[in-house]
Design an enzyme around this catalytic site. Structure first.
Site, short mmCIF file in Angstrom:
data_model
loop_
_atom_site.label_atom_id
_atom_site.label_comp_id
_atom_site.label_asym_id
_atom_site.label_seq_id
_atom_site.Cartn_x
_atom_site.Cartn_y
_atom_site.Cartn_z
N CYS A 114 -8.15 -13.32 12.02
CA CYS A 114 -9.27 -12.30 12.32
C CYS A 114 -9.98 -12.72 13.15
CB CYS A 114 -10.20 -12.03 10.67
SG CYS A 114 -8.87 -11.52 8.93
N HIS A 249 -16.70 -7.80 12.43
CA HIS A 249 -16.01 -8.16 11.57
C HIS A 249 -15.66 -6.94 10.00
CE1 HIS A 249 -11.67 -8.39 9.90
NE2 HIS A 249 -11.91 -9.32 9.46
N ASN A 279 -9.12 -3.46 6.40
CA ASN A 279 -9.13 -4.71 7.06
C ASN A 279 -8.16 -4.95 8.73
OD1 ASN A 279 -9.43 -7.37 8.17
ND2 ASN A 279 -9.76 -8.42 6.34
O1 UT7 Z 1 -10.86 -10.51 6.96
C1 UT7 Z 1 -10.53 -11.93 5.86
C2 UT7 Z 1 -11.57 -12.24 5.35
N1 UT7 Z 1 -11.40 -12.10 4.18
C3 UT7 Z 1 -12.45 -11.62 3.51
O2 UT7 Z 1 -13.03 -11.45 3.57
C4 UT7 Z 1 -11.80 -11.28 1.85
C5 UT7 Z 1 -12.87 -11.17 1.37
N2 UT7 Z 1 -12.53 -10.59 0.18
C6 UT7 Z 1 -13.21 -10.10 -0.79
O3 UT7 Z 1 -13.21 -8.73 0.55
C7 UT7 Z 1 -13.38 -9.35 -2.75
O4 UT7 Z 1 -13.04 -11.17 -2.95
C8 UT7 Z 1 -12.00 -8.59 -2.40
C9 UT7 Z 1 -11.84 -7.46 -2.16
C10 UT7 Z 1 -10.12 -9.17 -2.02
C11 UT7 Z 1 -11.78 -8.60 -4.14
O5 UT7 Z 1 -13.20 -7.84 -4.44
P1 UT7 Z 1 -13.75 -8.84 -6.15
O6 UT7 Z 1 -14.94 -8.57 -6.57
O7 UT7 Z 1 -14.24 -10.75 -5.93
O8 UT7 Z 1 -13.03 -8.65 -7.25
P2 UT7 Z 1 -12.22 -9.57 -7.51
O9 UT7 Z 1 -10.85 -10.67 -7.05
O10 UT7 Z 1 -12.60 -10.89 -9.07
O11 UT7 Z 1 -10.96 -9.06 -9.17
C12 UT7 Z 1 -11.70 -8.90 -10.06
C13 UT7 Z 1 -10.57 -7.70 -10.90
C14 UT7 Z 1 -9.90 -8.79 -11.87
O12 UT7 Z 1 -9.57 -8.20 -12.87
P3 UT7 Z 1 -10.02 -9.19 -14.21
O13 UT7 Z 1 -9.66 -10.36 -13.73
O14 UT7 Z 1 -11.06 -8.94 -13.78
O15 UT7 Z 1 -9.52 -8.39 -15.38
C15 UT7 Z 1 -8.58 -8.87 -10.56
O16 UT7 Z 1 -7.18 -8.87 -11.48
O17 UT7 Z 1 -10.67 -6.73 -10.29
C16 UT7 Z 1 -8.70 -6.33 -9.98
N3 UT7 Z 1 -8.24 -6.20 -9.14
C17 UT7 Z 1 -7.49 -4.68 -9.38
N4 UT7 Z 1 -7.79 -3.90 -9.99
C18 UT7 Z 1 -7.57 -2.59 -9.02
C19 UT7 Z 1 -7.53 -7.30 -7.94
N5 UT7 Z 1 -7.08 -6.07 -7.49
C20 UT7 Z 1 -7.04 -5.12 -7.35
C21 UT7 Z 1 -6.90 -4.09 -7.24
N6 UT7 Z 1 -6.60 -2.65 -8.44
N7 UT7 Z 1 -6.59 -3.49 -5.50
#
Ligand code: UT7
Length: 322
Positions: A114, A249, A279
């Site tokens: 990225c 980004h 992204n």
């Molecule tokens: O470009 C390279 C750099 N990359 C980044 O900068 C990405 C950085 N990270 C992020 O943008 C965020 O961490 C994410 C968007 C990837 C995830 O968001 P989050 O608020 O950190 O969510 P999480 O991983 O803590 O997941 C929360 C919940 C989980 O369920 P439980 O365990 O709370 O029951 C996940 O299983 O959301 C669930 N979940 C989803 N639900 C519906 C994860 N992905 C999905 C989905 N749809 N696609």
């Protein structure tokens, strides 16, 4: 006289097929609400048959050359930032070179995921200022859809395909007021396992799929981006109050908001395209830049800061007066 790399033109290209969150939710266990709330993403483009990293890069490059009023023959350097090349080798930059009909120039790929576009711009700027190049095409192009695990809802909803390109030209002036004023890159290879692809020619002999521990990447992103932004502004002897447009980004709208807050930068000054492109890795910064130039937000004389952070970890920023 001060020799600087001046921005001469920008261009971009997107695959024909746009895929909304609702369409994704038909095949993946997710919802429009979750994706919008957690990421700000509403739409992404997905490459179809015949659309590759090199073809998208070539289309973006042609648009950037048009905007610059130059022809392909004027170019003596092509740097293509990508983590999804058409072939393991040769570099996709040489495919772009051939497609543009350039018989001889320097052409190579940069792999910094990225942050790839920031790495590519910084290398091009160094080559231009040293006199090793005079007119450079710097491109970020990706087809991440082809390395996504479409069964993994925590990653597959986040990415899209696309390409952005800029033309940089060397120019001498007495005050050096325009062009790339400062650039800074970083890498910290200890974080490999937080964002990586689980395959490669020298290990599995497969292409592999993207793996990410999103929350941990998120935490590092805000700290690293705010850090490198402060650093690069100090190098240019400017402060964040001088920034007309931050072109970040586009990984997650929440990262952009948190970084802007940390820097006390108004959200109105932050160009946001993650809603429509998702992204696009190395393509996201030049894509966002092209959007903001074509819709008239970025005006001649504006001070821009470009920044990115990604797998490696790698991160970087540059200050550019257009
Ligand atoms: O470009 C390279 C750099 N990359 C980044 O900068 C990405 C950085 N990270 C992020 O943008 C965020 O961490 C994410 C968007 C990837 C995830 O968001 P989050 O608020 O950190 O969510 P999480 O991983 O803590 O997941 C929360 C919940 C989980 O369920 P439980 O365990 O709370 O029951 C996940 O299983 O959301 C669930 N979940 C989803 N639900 C519906 C994860 N992905 C999905 C989905 N749809 N696609």
């Amino acid at each position: 006289m001060i020799r600087r790399s001046i921005l001469l033109g920008t261009g971009s290209a997107l695959p024909v097929r746009a895929v909304s969150n609702a369409e994704l939710a038909q095949t993946v266990d997710t919802s429009d609400e979750w994706i919008v709330e957690r990421t700000g993403i509403r739409n992404r483009h997905i490459a179809g048959d015949g659309e590759t990293t090199a073809t998208l890069a070539t289309d973006a490059a042609r648009a950037a050359l048009d905007a610059a009023g130059l022809t392909a023959q004027d170019i003596d350097l092509i740097i293509l930032a990508t983590a999804t090349p058409d072939q393991t080798f040769p570099a996709s930059a040489t495919l772009v070179q051939a497609a543009l009909g350039i018989d001889d120039c320097v052409a190579f790929d940069v792999a910094a995921v990225c942050s790839g576009f920031l790495y590519a711009v910084t290398v091009a700027d160094s080559m231009i200022r040293s006199g090793a190049a005079n007119r450079a095409l710097v491109i970020g192009s990706e087809t991440f859809s082809r390395i996504l695990d479409w069964e993994d809802r925590t990653t597959c909803v986040l990415f899209g395909d696309g390409a952005g390109a800029i033309v940089l030209g060397g120019e001498e002036s007495a005050d050096g007021a325009r062009g790339i004023l400062a650039a800074k890159l970083h890498a910290d290879g200890r974080h490999n396992q937080l964002l990586y692809v689980d395959g490669g020619p020298s290990t599995t002999q497969t292409v592999g799929k993207l793996r990410m521990k999103g929350q941990e990447v998120f935490r590092h992103a805000v700290v690293n981006l705010a850090g490198v932004l402060t650093e690069v502004m100090a190098m240019a002897d400017l402060s964040t109050a001088d920034i007309d447009w931050l072109i970040p980004h586009q990984a997650n709208a929440r990262i952009l908001d948190a970084t802007a807050r940390k820097l006390k930068l108004s959200p109105d000054r932050v160009v946001m395209t993650v809603d429509r492109h998702a992204n696009t890795s190395a393509a996201s910064v030049p894509l966002a830049l092209d959007v903001a130039i074509r819709d008239g937000r970025v005006q001649a004389g504006d001070l821009l800061v470009l920044e990115a952070m990604g797998g490696g970890f790698t991160w970087g920023a540059c200050v550019l007066r257009v």
